[in-house]
Design an enzyme around this catalytic site. Structure first.
Site, PDB file in Angstrom:
ATOM      1  N   GLY A 171       0.808  -1.207   0.000  1.00 34.18           N
ATOM      2  CA  GLY A 171       0.000   0.000   0.000  1.00 34.18           C
ATOM      3  C   GLY A 171       0.842   1.258   0.000  1.00 34.18           C
ATOM      4  O   GLY A 171       1.944   1.292  -0.565  1.00 34.18           O
ATOM      5  N   LEU A 218       7.277  -4.835   3.255  1.00 31.65           N
ATOM      6  CA  LEU A 218       6.559  -3.665   2.773  1.00 31.65           C
ATOM      7  C   LEU A 218       6.764  -3.482   1.276  1.00 31.65           C
ATOM      8  O   LEU A 218       7.904  -3.355   0.807  1.00 31.65           O
ATOM      9  CB  LEU A 218       7.048  -2.406   3.503  1.00 31.65           C
ATOM     10  N   GLU A 219       5.658  -3.491   0.511  1.00 28.06           N
ATOM     11  CA  GLU A 219       5.698  -3.022  -0.868  1.00 28.06           C
ATOM     12  C   GLU A 219       4.827  -1.786  -0.938  1.00 28.06           C
ATOM     13  O   GLU A 219       3.608  -1.865  -0.783  1.00 28.06           O
ATOM     14  CB  GLU A 219       5.208  -4.071  -1.859  1.00 28.06           C
ATOM     15  N   LEU A 220       5.474  -0.649  -1.200  1.00 28.84           N
ATOM     16  CA  LEU A 220       4.800   0.634  -1.043  1.00 28.84           C
ATOM     17  C   LEU A 220       4.644   1.320  -2.407  1.00 28.84           C
ATOM     18  O   LEU A 220       4.513   0.664  -3.421  1.00 28.84           O
ATOM     19  CB  LEU A 220       5.569   1.485  -0.034  1.00 28.84           C
TER      20      LEU A 220
END
Length: 449
Positions: free
Chosen positions: A208, A229-231
């Site tokens: 997100g 985390l994939e941002l």
């Protein structure tokens, strides 16, 4: 005196194509979900890896039997065109099947110790994994993450986006994982924050925004936990001087307009060499005219997109196509082409996440490469070129997790990349995700005298 219980809090689910509510969901209890997952974790971890895999394969078969239903549900709540939605469902089912095969093969290592000793490295489940899944491809992303976490022996608390909760609930129903090892938690930040902060969550996986990712990283670090985390991204496309401009425009349109620009690796910035700029822009404008896209997810996202476009025009960009909020219901926005303008405008610096192709004309490949790398983000980038030296330089010099040469989408199965800069940390997919979802323990076994 009798005290009446307060009614549960709820959220309305909107159809982005009309803006009208289609369902209401009850907001869950993060603490209760984590406690239930924690209680289920020991038995699930002790379940043989092959049995865990078989449970997932059976769930994948049930999902496949309901592909059309899931695709329609995802389209209604998320706005994806039905064919794209079905493709996402199929991809998610494929991910479950792949992890069901990979899980039992997730090997440790035997070490070369003493003759009378055994030394090994073994993988163990982390315990309870919290999944915070986004709305832009909710079934595909959820299926892969749920399957990887479960096959590795973890219990899971799965929180779908509050914008796409219906497909998430149906996934959990159809997977039918026994013993409480898969918990569904519905809600927005009111449950997302306490879920990420819960002391009994061993790993948080979030796909997100950068803002939410920063918050999660801070709260998880405070308890020495782990976060994957994939941002956000601001992916660049470089169009070199030696490529066919019509073909390059087709690639640019696909990258910018697929799923209305709401893909993590959508093309958001285009740097085209001046030698092919004019025919490229003309072809891109024609391509924009030919694209039919679904709505943006909600009114707020459309406001962000339109604000970026309006600001760019005010800063000198030429509006070639689109750029106007259409009349009528829903949250639609047209495929848009911008050329030129201030290179520090938000449309070139911040994540837009909408169907906007922002084009800048450059005088050399060196200039394009420097501008593509001049960003806080590091998710992916694409280079269209016939020059092998330029392709090699892009691979070496762009600080991103994924570099694509001569295709905006695609790649071999099993690839996994770590995002760079503000775009996140850790492996979020591929076989390497199983390493992230487990702890590695070293065991030395000697012989007592």
């Amino acid at each position: 005196m009798t005290t009446l219980a307060s009614p549960p809090e709820t959220l309305d689910v909107l159809d982005p194509s009309t803006g009208e509510p289609i369902a209401t969901v009850e907001i869950g209890d993060a603490d209760a979900a984590v406690r239930a997952a924690r209680a289920a974790a020991p038995a699930w971890a002790r379940t043989a890896a092959a049995e865990r895999a078989e449970r997932l394969k059976a769930g994948a078969r049930r999902l496949r039997e309901h592909v059309d239903q899931l695709a329609e549900l995802q389209s209604r709540e998320g706005g994806k065109p039905l064919a794209d939605s079905r493709g996402g469902i199929e991809a998610g089912i494929g991910a479950i099947e792949q992890y069901a095969e990979l899980g039992p093969l997730h090997r440790g290592k035997a070490l070369q110790g003493g003759w009378n000793a055994t030394d090994v490295m073994v993988h163990e489940p982390r315990g309870v994994v919290a999944l915070l899944v986004p709305w832009n491809d909710p079934v595909a992303i959820a299926c892969g993450q749920i399957a990887a976490a479960l096959v590795a022996g973890n219990a899971v608390v799965f929180k779908p986006s509050e914008k796409t909760p219906l497909s998430g609930a149906r996934i959990v129903e159809l997977l039918d994982i026994p013993g409480g090892a898969l918990q569904l938690l519905q809600g927005d930040a009111r449950v997302g924050r306490p879920l990420a902060a819960h002391p009994d969550v061993d790993l948080v996986m979030h796909t997100g925004s950068v803002q939410t990712g920063r918050e999660i990283a801070d709260v998880v670090a405070g308890r020495m936990g782990k976060a994957l985390l994939e941002l956000g991204g601001k992916d660049a496309l470089i169009v070199d001087a030696d490529v066919d401009p019509a073909w390059a425009a087709e690639q640019a349109a696909l990258g910018a307009y697929a799923n209305a620009g709401q893909i993590c690796t959508s093309v958001e910035r285009i740097y085209v060499h001046e030698a092919v700029a004019e025919p490229f822009v003309e072809a891109l404008a024609r391509a924009a005219d030919g694209w039919t896209i679904g709505p943006l997810i909600d009114a707020r996202q459309r406001e962000v997109v339109h604000a970026h476009v309006t600001d760019a025009v005010e800063r000198g960009a030429r509006l070639v196509r689109g750029g106007a909020v259409p009349d009528g219901p829903g949250f639609f926005y047209p495929p848009t082409v911008l050329v030129g303008g201030d290179r520090d405008a938000p449309v070139l610096r911040e994540e837009t996440f909408g169907p906007v192709a922002a084009v800048q004309v450059v005088t050399s490949f060196d200039e394009a490469l420097a501008l593509a790398d001049d960003t806080e983000y590091g998710l992916a980038a694409t280079v269209l070129t016939k020059n092998p030296e330029h392709a090699q330089r892009a691979v070496r010099e762009l600080a991103v997790g994924t570099v694509k040469i001569n295709a905006v989408f695609g790649g071999a199965p099993g690839g996994a990349a770590e995002p760079a800069r503000l775009s996140g940390s850790g492996f979020g997919y591929g076989p390497e995700l199983l390493d992230e979802l487990t702890r590695t323990k070293v065991v030395h076994m000697g012989i007592a005298p």
